[in-house]
Design an enzyme around this catalytic site. Sequence first.
Site, mmCIF file in Angstrom:
data_model
loop_
_atom_site.group_PDB
_atom_site.id
_atom_site.type_symbol
_atom_site.label_atom_id
_atom_site.label_comp_id
_atom_site.label_asym_id
_atom_site.label_seq_id
_atom_site.Cartn_x
_atom_site.Cartn_y
_atom_site.Cartn_z
ATOM 1 N N CYS A 177 0.916 -1.273 0.146
ATOM 2 C CA CYS A 177 -0.039 0.004 -0.056
ATOM 3 C C CYS A 177 0.755 1.272 0.001
ATOM 4 O O CYS A 177 0.384 2.377 0.032
ATOM 5 C CB CYS A 177 -1.066 -0.016 1.199
ATOM 6 S SG CYS A 177 -2.182 -1.479 1.060
ATOM 7 N N HIS A 317 -2.322 8.627 5.780
ATOM 8 C CA HIS A 317 -2.389 7.229 5.423
ATOM 9 C C HIS A 317 -4.084 6.972 5.783
ATOM 10 O O HIS A 317 -4.810 6.524 4.753
ATOM 11 C CB HIS A 317 -1.813 6.170 5.683
ATOM 12 C CG HIS A 317 -1.626 4.868 5.134
ATOM 13 N ND1 HIS A 317 -1.622 4.822 3.714
ATOM 14 C CD2 HIS A 317 -1.744 3.669 5.633
ATOM 15 C CE1 HIS A 317 -1.750 3.504 3.262
ATOM 16 N NE2 HIS A 317 -1.872 2.737 4.803
ATOM 17 N N HIS A 354 -9.385 2.888 0.000
ATOM 18 C CA HIS A 354 -8.129 2.768 -0.045
ATOM 19 C C HIS A 354 -7.657 1.876 -1.541
ATOM 20 O O HIS A 354 -8.044 0.779 -1.720
ATOM 21 C CB HIS A 354 -7.687 1.635 1.042
ATOM 22 C CG HIS A 354 -6.254 1.485 1.035
ATOM 23 N ND1 HIS A 354 -5.157 1.898 0.258
ATOM 24 C CD2 HIS A 354 -5.460 0.810 2.208
ATOM 25 C CE1 HIS A 354 -4.190 1.461 0.639
ATOM 26 N NE2 HIS A 354 -4.241 0.954 1.931
#
Lengths: 427, 396
Positions: A177, A317, A354
């Site tokens: 990620c 994030h 995400h």
Amino acid sequence: MSNQFRDHLGRPIVAVTGMGVITSLGQGLEDNWAALTGGRSGIHDITRFPVNELSTRIAGTVDFIDLPVANAVERSYAMARETTVEALAQAGLSGDFNGPLFLAAPPVEPEWSARFELADRAGPAEEPGDAYDRFLAAMRERPDPAFHEAVLFGSISERLADKFGTRGLPVTLSTACASGATAIQLGVEAIRQGRTERALTVATDGSVSAEALIRFSLLSALSTQNDPPEKASKPFTKDRDGFVIAEGAATLVLESLESAIARGARVYGIVKGCGEKADSFHRTRSSPDGGPVIATIRAALEDAGVGEEAIGYINAHGTSTPENDKMEYGAMLSVFGERLKSIPVSSNKSMIGHTLTAAGAVEAVFSLQTILTGTLPPTINYQNPDPSIELDVVPNVKRAQQVSAVLSNSFGFGGQNASLVLAAEPR
Amino acid sequence: MAKSDQDVVITGIGLVSSLGVGREAHEALILGDSTPSPIVETERFAPYPVHPLPAIDWSQQIPKRGDQRQMENWQRLGVFAAGLALDDAGFKDDAEACASMDMIVAAGGGERDINVDSMIVDEALKRNDREVLLNQKLTTELRPTLFLAQLSNLLAGNISIVHKVTGSSRTFMGEEGAGVSAVETAAARIRAGQSTHALVGGAFIAERLDIILMVEGIKGHQTGDWSPIWARDKDHGGGMIMGSVGAFLVLESRGHAEARGARIYATIEMVEGDRGNRAEGRLEKRLERMVEGAKPELVLSGTTGFHDLAAREKAFFEKVFPAAAIRGFGGLIGHSVEAQFTAGIGLAAMALGAGKPVAPFDKDHEKAMTEPAKTALVTTIGHQRGEGVALLAANA
């Protein structure tokens, strides 16, 4: 060379001269930014595959791009192509790009439909567990180059390289990620090395499938608050319960500031610093003391040659998992101390979910847009704040505020951490 | 070439192949007088021969059983070979050096669970609601930890956990080209002063039906028995015999290596990758550009064994370096895709470091060396795309 084009360490300053983005909110920077600052969510019920028996039935998939065949490679390529077309147009570049390509792309495997097809044309089972022996027999009878190409990790960058005329062997990378941020970092390094005047950095992820979703589900990483979908991603709140899996892509054209100015390009911002530090604690969990994340943020600030006081906004994030948001808060608190309360910190993932491999680059584009427009995108669904996380998350509604430098964080499974410092064009 | 503190030098080699475990085992075979015998498994995956893993005591590099269990063979092999490279470089117990060490891993994807996949497709043959079946079976049958054991960047992640290499962690993908880019990127960073020491490499498991299936999609495998890589028969498949290989290198700036008194095997004078259409001599044009100015006495070719590509590569190097000895190392240890380039560099560094000639791997098609090489060229031409070369020089 004049100092105006060099940074505090005498390295070429790296400018962003073109950006393109796709998320579940839409195609193109303009539409995305309008939705994002409007506090709109792109999260919706999954229609790509049946959701029977699944505990998570929502996602931020991108379902509006035309594909020749509906698979992860075609979708990831198509999104990367579209964002690159947009970024190059913005950069005013046509013809061969003539610089290196750094592509963050998802690791892909054969689609289940391909396995089912092979099973259909192979003979019946002779013993349990022999499906691949039968697949091989079928393949010997009739090879399938498309099957081979669809599972090669180099197939997306190959097509991008041909289409846009990039130079040399493209790099396809994955740092989970954090991949999008790593792609940008590689581009910055190449320009600082003097290897190139420009680099194409692309991150794309169109890999949402039943198996991908189930894998994350089995690790308890996904939100199961399916109803209503747009409320599921709620970073930094008390009732956050996981991230929402999503798709997207972003492209940034990086260029030495000197080369950008010389050709009269518009400079949308600069990538001032990049930091990284791997975590050796656990495969999916961060060190409890946040040490590697703290080191990552500090490394980015140091690389940028700025103190923590220079950062006016943080693009977190902020995945909306219980663990990430707590850990990220702790790490930011260590670095910024008491001043953290007065730094706005928002999570784009509250609206776009995400985007995994693409997230670092998608959020870098939004960070630059924040600087350019003087508008902070909100963290939506912030109804029930986590009292242990004292942040100004720009709750629910955008805010007009000028910032000149933004910190953008990306963390991933496998101990991956990367942070970027993005800043306004130097005057 | 004048020495500089920014030169990229090789100070650690970690190699595992069918021939054995570790640098010394390979040196003993390739630097001897006689042609080494390849180890080939022809039964288990018949009709496809493979070069299998040797016997490995995993706990020598992965002491915790719990860590071993969290990985399938592909990651385990990579973590093991990375440990060998760190050991070889004298970094294994240097926590500070490992914590500031950069890492680039060339990775493919991990193992499928063949039994679960089989169960699902077999059940699906009887159903017309296959996607619903998929949800049911995957939800109940997939091991949660398998995801991480399959995930490409978790080879690097496990190296961080087991060996505490945490300066940075990057995973490159894209088959053979990933290995080329990994070395190219690490070397460029060291040369530019962006990095002082780096762990670079990859691993590949040939003994996997899911990987064998991928290459059979283009009829790439040699079938039946092993035969020398420069003379594979078009009537027996495509020419590639895959090999299980873990190949890691420690690269350092000369300044960093000398300051700690490290043994230097070789200097990487040049490393570059490229890609593009291969038709009508374009592959040769790119190779010609990349090797311009090089005068190697030894060419370690990473040829896949694909008939056309192998023949073209050999013809090219016989033309541009007529005096050089060519060694097709894929014939000896198999084709290892992501690990191929670093395996070749490891073998070349052994020869240059020891100052010994390399025995022919194929007596009939490779000439003997009378003198040790001072410079060696390592090549990897991807089975589908991408090519890379590295020029190594002895540390005279």
